[in-house]
Design a protein around this motif. Structure first.
Motif, short mmCIF file in Angstrom:
data_model
loop_
_atom_site.label_atom_id
_atom_site.label_comp_id
_atom_site.label_asym_id
_atom_site.label_seq_id
_atom_site.Cartn_x
_atom_site.Cartn_y
_atom_site.Cartn_z
N ASP A 37 1.00 -1.37 -0.28
CA ASP A 37 -0.08 -0.14 -0.60
C ASP A 37 1.08 1.35 0.30
N ARG A 42 0.00 2.66 -6.31
CA ARG A 42 -1.61 3.19 -6.14
C ARG A 42 -2.43 3.65 -7.18
N GLU A 86 -9.89 2.62 2.51
CA GLU A 86 -8.21 2.75 3.70
C GLU A 86 -8.90 2.76 4.53
N ILE A 139 -8.63 3.56 -7.23
CA ILE A 139 -7.84 2.40 -5.98
C ILE A 139 -9.16 2.61 -5.21
N ASN A 164 -5.57 -3.35 -10.38
CA ASN A 164 -4.60 -2.75 -9.21
C ASN A 164 -3.29 -3.39 -8.95
N THR A 166 -1.96 -2.88 -6.25
CA THR A 166 -1.22 -2.72 -4.95
C THR A 166 -1.77 -3.81 -3.99
#
Length: 451
Positions: A37, A42, A86, A139, A164, A166
């Motif tokens: 992360d 990202r 998040e 994201i 993605n 991440t």
């Protein structure tokens, strides 16, 4: 089907759909690792595969085959069917909702043979082959993967995927795609186990920096740090056995244990620095990209598909890159590479948490990513190996980096292709410097891809 025009061919797309796991999967929260992360990961990264017609697959629709295989594979890789959230202090967590990944079936009135003698990025019509579904590129709270399968007039097809970053690095992406190909060919489960275990790459209870990490140096901007986007051009450079042998002749015998990646890194970094006419006193930065799975003690388990990238920095003045032998630069690169071990990685992870997941320093930086070991071109959905497989972009990380891409020429010989993007005046200097290094007698091939 939605229709869109791209100059000499038309792409017709079906309505995008969400592909969910074929069976019920756990509903849970799965935190990402402290490597996953980071701020600089990202983003969405696109890959693309071009496949020629296979007569024995004439009665099979590749979109149907891959769609069904994807639903089965998501039973194993079910976090991809979830959504990122998040948490406190910016920590990313996958909410495993089973909502699914985006899938698009499409057709194009073009044949693989019409795409040019050589298929390499940049792909001018990527947006047609990997349609950006409205709202899908975020994201957070968005599908973690988008796949488009475009059937061609010749019976071949194009597989394009956006992931993605991440969630996984290049090795993880290749693992997922190989597993998808296995399922498409009829396997009931992936041959390599899928390993999540992101907790192995979390910061220590008492984070501490025990190594030097130039990745996050605070560097003042200078007048020479920004490359103008005006009049940018692309060229692809090819390095086969002849070119690599000539470059190796520059290196003293006692340094001959270096890798092809290190050799080309030193060569391209030097030529690019000269091409950009960098101030001789400026400190230049080369960012290595290293798969660190084997650097941990014990090694990460086979099948771990999260991000596990180390990117130690090599520092050199532009003057030293201009004037010192290529072997000197290779020594710098090899030394930086040797620093990466278990303690270095633990210190690196701790530092990212202490500093709040910063972006790496990009000023006067050059980043080279080696895709030759990922073997994307060998991924077989049942139609054989790809005519091209790998990154859909010619440059990475805001234009400061390039890729080493495996390539097979018309004679069936293995080479490495490197797409380069530079302003036109800089490209002219780059070509001249590289040609000089290759002694002007190897007829280095330069190509502007047709597609």
């Amino acid at each position: 089907m939605e229709e869109s025009k791209a100059l000499n061919f038309t792409v017709r797309r079906r309505t995008p759909e969400l592909i969910s796991p074929a069976k019920p999967t756990p509903r849970e929260l799965k935190p990402l690792s402290d490597i996953d992360d980071q701020d600089w990961l990202r983003f969405q990264t696109p890959l693309i595969q071009f496949y020629r017609r296979d007569p024995k697959m004439a009665d099979r629709n590749p979109a149907t085959v891959i769609r069904e295989a994807l639903a089965k594979l998501l039973v194993f890789y079910y976090p991809f069917a979830g959504r990122l959230r998040e948490g406190p202090a910016g920590k990313l967590v996958v909410e495993c909702t089973g909502e699914g990944v985006l899938f698009i079936e499409a057709e194009a009135d073009v044949r693989v043979e019409e795409l040019g003698e050589v298929i390499l990025p940049p792909f001018a019509y990527l947006e047609e082959l990997l349609y950006d579904v409205n709202g899908s590129g975020d994201i957070l709270h968005s599908p973690l993967m988008l796949i488009q399968v475009t059937r061609l007039l010749c019976g071949g097809f194009i597989f394009a995927i956006r992931i993605n970053h991440t969630m996984c690095d290049g090795s993880g992406m290749a693992q997922f795609m190989r597993a998808l190909a296995e399922m498409a060919r009829g396997s009931p489960m992936p041959s390599i186990p899928h390993v999540w275990q992101r907790e192995m790459l979390l910061a220590r209870n008492s984070p501490r920096v025990t190594r030097t990490h130039h990745e996050y140096d605070e560097v003042a901007k200078t007048k020479g740090t920004t490359i103008s986007s005006h009049d940018m051009i692309y060229r692809s450079f090819f390095f086969g056995p002849t070119e690599l042998s000539i470059l190796r002749n520059y290196i003293p015998t006692h340094l001959q244990s270096f890798s092809t990646y290190e050799l080309l890194s030193a060569c391209l970094w030097r030529c690019r620095t000269i091409a950009l006419q960098s101030d001789p006193e400026e400190q230049m930065r080369f960012i290595l990209s290293i798969n660190a799975r084997a650097k941990f003690k014990p090694h990460l388990p086979k099948g771990y598909y999260g991000n596990c990238i180390a990117f130690p920095i090599v520092l050199s003045t532009a003057r030293d890159l201009f004037s010192k032998p290529l072997g000197h630069t290779i020594e710098l690169i090899s030394k930086a590479k040797s620093y990466v071990n278990d303690e270095y990685m633990r210190s690196f992870i701790d530092l990212t948490v202490i500093k709040g997941r910063p972006h790496f320093t990009s000023i006067n930086s050059y980043f080279l990513t080696d895709l030759t070991n990922a073997r994307f071109n060998e991924i077989d959905f049942g139609w054989g190996k790809a005519a091209y497989g790998g990154t859909a972009k010619a440059i990475n990380f805001s234009g400061i980096g390039n890729f080493l891409i495996p390539f097979t020429n018309k004679r069936g010989e293995s080479e490495i292709a490197v797409p380069i993007c530079l302003p036109k005046p800089s490209m002219e200097i780059f070509v001249k410097e590289l040609d000089n290094m290759l002694m002007k007698n190897t007829n280095i091939r330069l190509l502007t891809p047709k597609f």
